[in-house]
Structures are given as C-alpha cells and as structure tokens.
Scaffold this motif. Sequence first.
Motif, PDB file in Angstrom:
ATOM      1  N   VAL A   1       0.844  -1.207   0.000  1.00 11.20           N
ATOM      2  CA  VAL A   1       0.000   0.000   0.000  1.00 11.20           C
ATOM      3  C   VAL A   1       0.876   1.254   0.000  1.00 11.20           C
ATOM      4  N   ARG A   2       1.908   1.266   0.830  1.00 11.63           N
ATOM      5  CA  ARG A   2       2.772   2.439   0.923  1.00 11.63           C
ATOM      6  C   ARG A   2       3.514   2.682  -0.394  1.00 11.63           C
ATOM      7  N   MET A   3       3.984   1.618  -1.031  1.00  8.54           N
ATOM      8  CA  MET A   3       4.657   1.775  -2.313  1.00  8.54           C
ATOM      9  C   MET A   3       3.690   2.268  -3.386  1.00  8.54           C
ATOM     10  N   ARG A   4       2.434   1.798  -3.317  1.00  3.23           N
ATOM     11  CA  ARG A   4       1.435   2.244  -4.283  1.00  3.23           C
ATOM     12  C   ARG A   4       1.149   3.736  -4.120  1.00  3.23           C
ATOM     13  N   VAL A   5       1.107   4.190  -2.870  1.00  2.52           N
ATOM     14  CA  VAL A   5       0.907   5.618  -2.611  1.00  2.52           C
ATOM     15  C   VAL A   5       2.092   6.419  -3.148  1.00  2.52           C
ATOM     16  N   PHE A   6       3.297   5.930  -2.904  1.00  4.61           N
ATOM     17  CA  PHE A   6       4.485   6.629  -3.407  1.00  4.61           C
ATOM     18  C   PHE A   6       4.477   6.723  -4.929  1.00  4.61           C
TER      19      PHE A   6
ATOM     20  N   TYR B   1       9.134  16.807  -0.167  1.00  6.52           N
ATOM     21  CA  TYR B   1       8.997  15.625  -1.016  1.00  6.52           C
ATOM     22  C   TYR B   1      10.007  14.549  -0.609  1.00  6.52           C
ATOM     23  N   THR B   2      11.260  14.957  -0.407  1.00  5.88           N
ATOM     24  CA  THR B   2      12.311  13.997  -0.075  1.00  5.88           C
ATOM     25  C   THR B   2      12.072  13.376   1.291  1.00  5.88           C
ATOM     26  N   ALA B   3      11.689  14.202   2.277  1.00  6.86           N
ATOM     27  CA  ALA B   3      11.419  13.673   3.607  1.00  6.86           C
ATOM     28  C   ALA B   3      10.165  12.800   3.616  1.00  6.86           C
ATOM     29  N   ALA B   4       9.183  13.126   2.772  1.00  6.80           N
ATOM     30  CA  ALA B   4       7.956  12.331   2.704  1.00  6.80           C
ATOM     31  C   ALA B   4       8.235  10.925   2.190  1.00  6.80           C
ATOM     32  N   ILE B   5       9.230  10.793   1.330  1.00  9.49           N
ATOM     33  CA  ILE B   5       9.569   9.464   0.801  1.00  9.49           C
ATOM     34  C   ILE B   5      10.000   8.533   1.925  1.00  9.49           C
ATOM     35  N   THR B   6      10.713   9.081   2.913  1.00  7.76           N
ATOM     36  CA  THR B   6      11.124   8.266   4.053  1.00  7.76           C
ATOM     37  C   THR B   6       9.916   7.750   4.812  1.00  7.76           C
ATOM     38  N   LEU B   7       8.850   8.536   4.868  1.00  2.00           N
ATOM     39  CA  LEU B   7       7.622   8.101   5.540  1.00  2.00           C
ATOM     40  C   LEU B   7       6.866   7.062   4.721  1.00  2.00           C
ATOM     41  N   LEU B   8       6.916   7.212   3.408  1.00  3.21           N
ATOM     42  CA  LEU B   8       6.090   6.375   2.540  1.00  3.21           C
ATOM     43  C   LEU B   8       6.748   5.048   2.171  1.00  3.21           C
TER      44      LEU B   8
ATOM     45  N   ILE C   1      15.433   4.231  11.937  1.00  5.41           N
ATOM     46  CA  ILE C   1      14.321   3.555  11.259  1.00  5.41           C
ATOM     47  C   ILE C   1      12.986   3.985  11.866  1.00  5.41           C
ATOM     48  N   PRO C   2      12.094   4.568  11.068  1.00  2.00           N
ATOM     49  CA  PRO C   2      10.759   4.885  11.567  1.00  2.00           C
ATOM     50  C   PRO C   2       9.906   3.630  11.682  1.00  2.00           C
ATOM     51  N   THR C   3       9.078   3.591  12.673  1.00  2.00           N
ATOM     52  CA  THR C   3       8.147   2.479  12.857  1.00  2.00           C
ATOM     53  C   THR C   3       6.760   2.895  12.387  1.00  2.00           C
ATOM     54  N   SER C   4       6.279   2.257  11.341  1.00  2.00           N
ATOM     55  CA  SER C   4       5.011   2.652  10.748  1.00  2.00           C
ATOM     56  C   SER C   4       3.858   1.956  11.406  1.00  2.00           C
ATOM     57  N   LYS C   5       2.716   2.641  11.452  1.00  2.00           N
ATOM     58  CA  LYS C   5       1.491   2.015  11.919  1.00  2.00           C
ATOM     59  C   LYS C   5       0.918   1.127  10.825  1.00  2.00           C
ATOM     60  N   THR C   6      -0.106   0.415  11.128  1.00  2.00           N
ATOM     61  CA  THR C   6      -0.619  -0.583  10.195  1.00  2.00           C
ATOM     62  C   THR C   6      -1.557  -0.013   9.146  1.00  2.00           C
ATOM     63  N   SER C   7      -1.781   1.284   9.170  1.00  2.00           N
ATOM     64  CA  SER C   7      -2.683   1.859   8.173  1.00  2.00           C
ATOM     65  C   SER C   7      -2.189   3.208   7.746  1.00  2.00           C
ATOM     66  N   LEU C   8      -2.656   3.632   6.607  1.00  2.00           N
ATOM     67  CA  LEU C   8      -2.304   4.951   6.092  1.00  2.00           C
ATOM     68  C   LEU C   8      -3.274   5.994   6.618  1.00  2.00           C
TER      69      LEU C   8
END
Length: 452
Positions: free
Chosen positions: A15-20, A132-139, A445-452
Amino acid sequence: MIWAAKNMIKYNTHVRMRVFILIWFGQLVSLIGSSLTGFALDIWVYQRTGSITQFTLVTISSALPLIVISPLAGVLVDRWNRRWVMILSDSGAALSTLAIALLITTNRIEIWHIYLATAISSTFNALHFPAYTAAITLLVPKQHLSRASGMMQLAGSATKLISPVLGGVLLGIIRIEEIILLDFATFFVSLMTLFLVRFPEINTVKTDDTKQVGRSSLLQDITSGWTYITAREGLLGLLIFMVSNNFFFNIFNVLFTPFVLSKTSTNVLGIIVSIGGIGSIASSLLISTWGGSQQLIYSLFGFQLLGGLCILFMGLYTSIPLLTLSIFLFSFGLPIIYGSNQVIWQRKVPPDLQGRTFAVRSMIGSLFRLLAYLVSGLLVEKIFQPLMMDNNPIAVSIGKIIGTGTQAGMSLIFIVVGCCTMLTTIAAYQYQPLRLVEDKLPDVIPTSKTSL
C-alpha cells in the motif's frame, strides 16, 4: 499469528509503495510541465533581449531564493504536515506560472516579470524539495528506498531528455503562453494525486538530538539541521565531498555546450546530449528495478571517480566518438551518485529532522552551483584561454597534446576539473568516518502504523 503478521507487513508495504508511485507520477507530470515552461521562457528571454546577461539572470533569480529561503523552509517542513506543504508549494508555483501566461496574453509582460515569477516559483520549490524527499522516508520501507531514489532520478533524467525535444516541437506549433498554460494544467495532476492520498503516521525513534531540537525557538530550529550534520563526522564529510565534486561537475555542465559547439554542429550536439540522456535513463531504470548496491558509499565513490575520468578524457581526446562515449558513461553514473547519496541521508537522519537537514544540503548545494555558474566563464576567458595562447610556455608543452588557442583553453579546464574530481574522491575515500558512514552511523528507522 506469525503468518498473519507477515501478511500484514507485506500488505502495508504494498500500500505504501502504491501511494508513493501515485505521488511520483503526479510529480513527474508536473516536472515535465515546469521544464517545458523553463525551456520556453529561456528562449523567449534570449530572443527578446539578445543579451547573455539577461539570460543568465533568469538562472540567478532561480538559484538565489533556494539559498536564502531553504533554512526557514526546512523548519516549516518539519513543523507542518508534509503533504500539505507539497500542496502549498505546487499551488504557489502554479499561480506564478499562470500570472506569466496572463501577462504575455495581455501583452503587458516585461523582463523583470520573468525574474520575479521565477524567484517566486523557486521560493515554493525551496519548500517542495525537502518536503517531497522527507515524505519518501515516511512512505517507502527502508528496503525499497534505493528503488524509490532510482525512480526520482528517472523522473529527472526523463524530463531532461523529453523537455527540450518536446519544447522545441511545441514552440513551432503553439504560442509560448499556451505552453505555459499547459504547464499550469500539469500542476492539477500533481495536486490531484496529493489530495487522493494520506501519508502514514510514523512513530519516530527519538535520539538525543531530536529531543533537544524537537520543540525550540525558530532560530534554534533553523540551525538544528546544521548542528545535526556537524555532530556526525561521516555526514559532514559526505556533505563536503558532494558539494566539492558537484562544484566541479557544474563547471563542466556550464562549459560542455560551448566546448562541443567549438568542435561540431548543433545537430551533433543534440545527438550527444540525447545519448547522455539515454545513459541517465538506463541507469535510473537499473536502480529502480535492481535496488542498488548494499554498500552505497562505494557505488558513490566509484562513479564519482568514473565521472572525473570521463571529464579528463573529454579534455584530452576531442574526437566526437570518444566525446559521445564519455558523456554516456558520465551521465550513466549521475543517477547512481545522487541516488546513493540521497538514500544514505534518508537512512541516517531522523524523519522529524529531515526537512531541516535536507534544506541545509539544498542551500549549500545551490550556493556552490551558483558560484560555479558565475566563475566558469571567468576561468575560461581570464585564465585558461590566455594560458593556451601560442606564446605561453604552458601552451608550448601541453599544446602538443590538446592543441592551442581558444578551444584548447576549455580542454585544459576539463583536464583540471577531471583531475580535481578524482583527487577529491581519492582523498574522501581515505577519510574513515566517511568511508564507514553506513557501518558506523546507525540507521534511524521509523516504525510505521498498520494503516495509512
């Protein structure tokens, strides 16, 4: 339970890659539109004024806001929602573009309007790049950062190849204001993709540095990006290394067109530049699919060394086939260099500091890029060309290899730039904190939650 957890991770990654990819596509369309406008306006300014100085001022009006605004822009990116920062920056750039189209349509356009609109658009770009660059780290999950970086390099490479060709065709078919309105329409594609998605929430691992600068005064926030870099020898070394070699690369870029035109026709120049663009696209596609080396710093060193060697060969051997091969190899290495550099920074800088840190990089890089633009002509005309005149002792010795005269002055500066690039790379490799930056400096390393 383990199986279910693994499936959930795979789902979230997908899902995250699809958003990116959706955001990347919107930015690609907008980037092509902006490049078309830049290409058309450059030609319009030069044809209207016939002045190289006026033409150069467009570039300067684009570079100066990045230098001045970037520190504050980085703070705002870290304080605000990055998706909304991207929406704001795209909207502001779109409105400045629309204003130019209206002024041209109503025949009220003046040259200073172009400078002002370029400066305004560049100010919004100062917000856009770190966001944009920092958002990629999140996505993008850590294991796919190299692929994402390859896709960003692909967008830049494709734009450089497509925009001049498409812009030249369009200028022969439609008016300049219609090209600008086409650019304005591309902003809606970018904005639509940003409105359709949400960025994931990240629970950032807090380091001592992020705790100290997390909630502080505006002035402290502005300097915190620089403080974070200088506290880590590896990152500071990487910044100095990249800025130094980019300075040499930009001198080469400025002089490449007149250098080739001194030897051949504009048609051949176009073919050589296109082949260079194909090299960049091939490299970007390779990174996007393969993902890049496990040791990014060695890829960076290797292709910087190759780039310097290519510039050196172009100065020494001026035959068109060798020039074409050299520019292909040089261009092939650029996406790997910049992509590897970007991923290292994304892995080593906490997400809540990336806006400020990336803005510092952008500011310093823009400053030295502007410096390269300003000194390139002076270096050739005031130093290197006089050195290669027939009655100069240096021309007598080196001239046996590269000839003498005006053309030989540019060949000599290519030799010097190529050697400086290689020597800088060798010196950087000897600096242990930089060579071992990936091993000695831990990933954040950021820890992502299970949903967008």
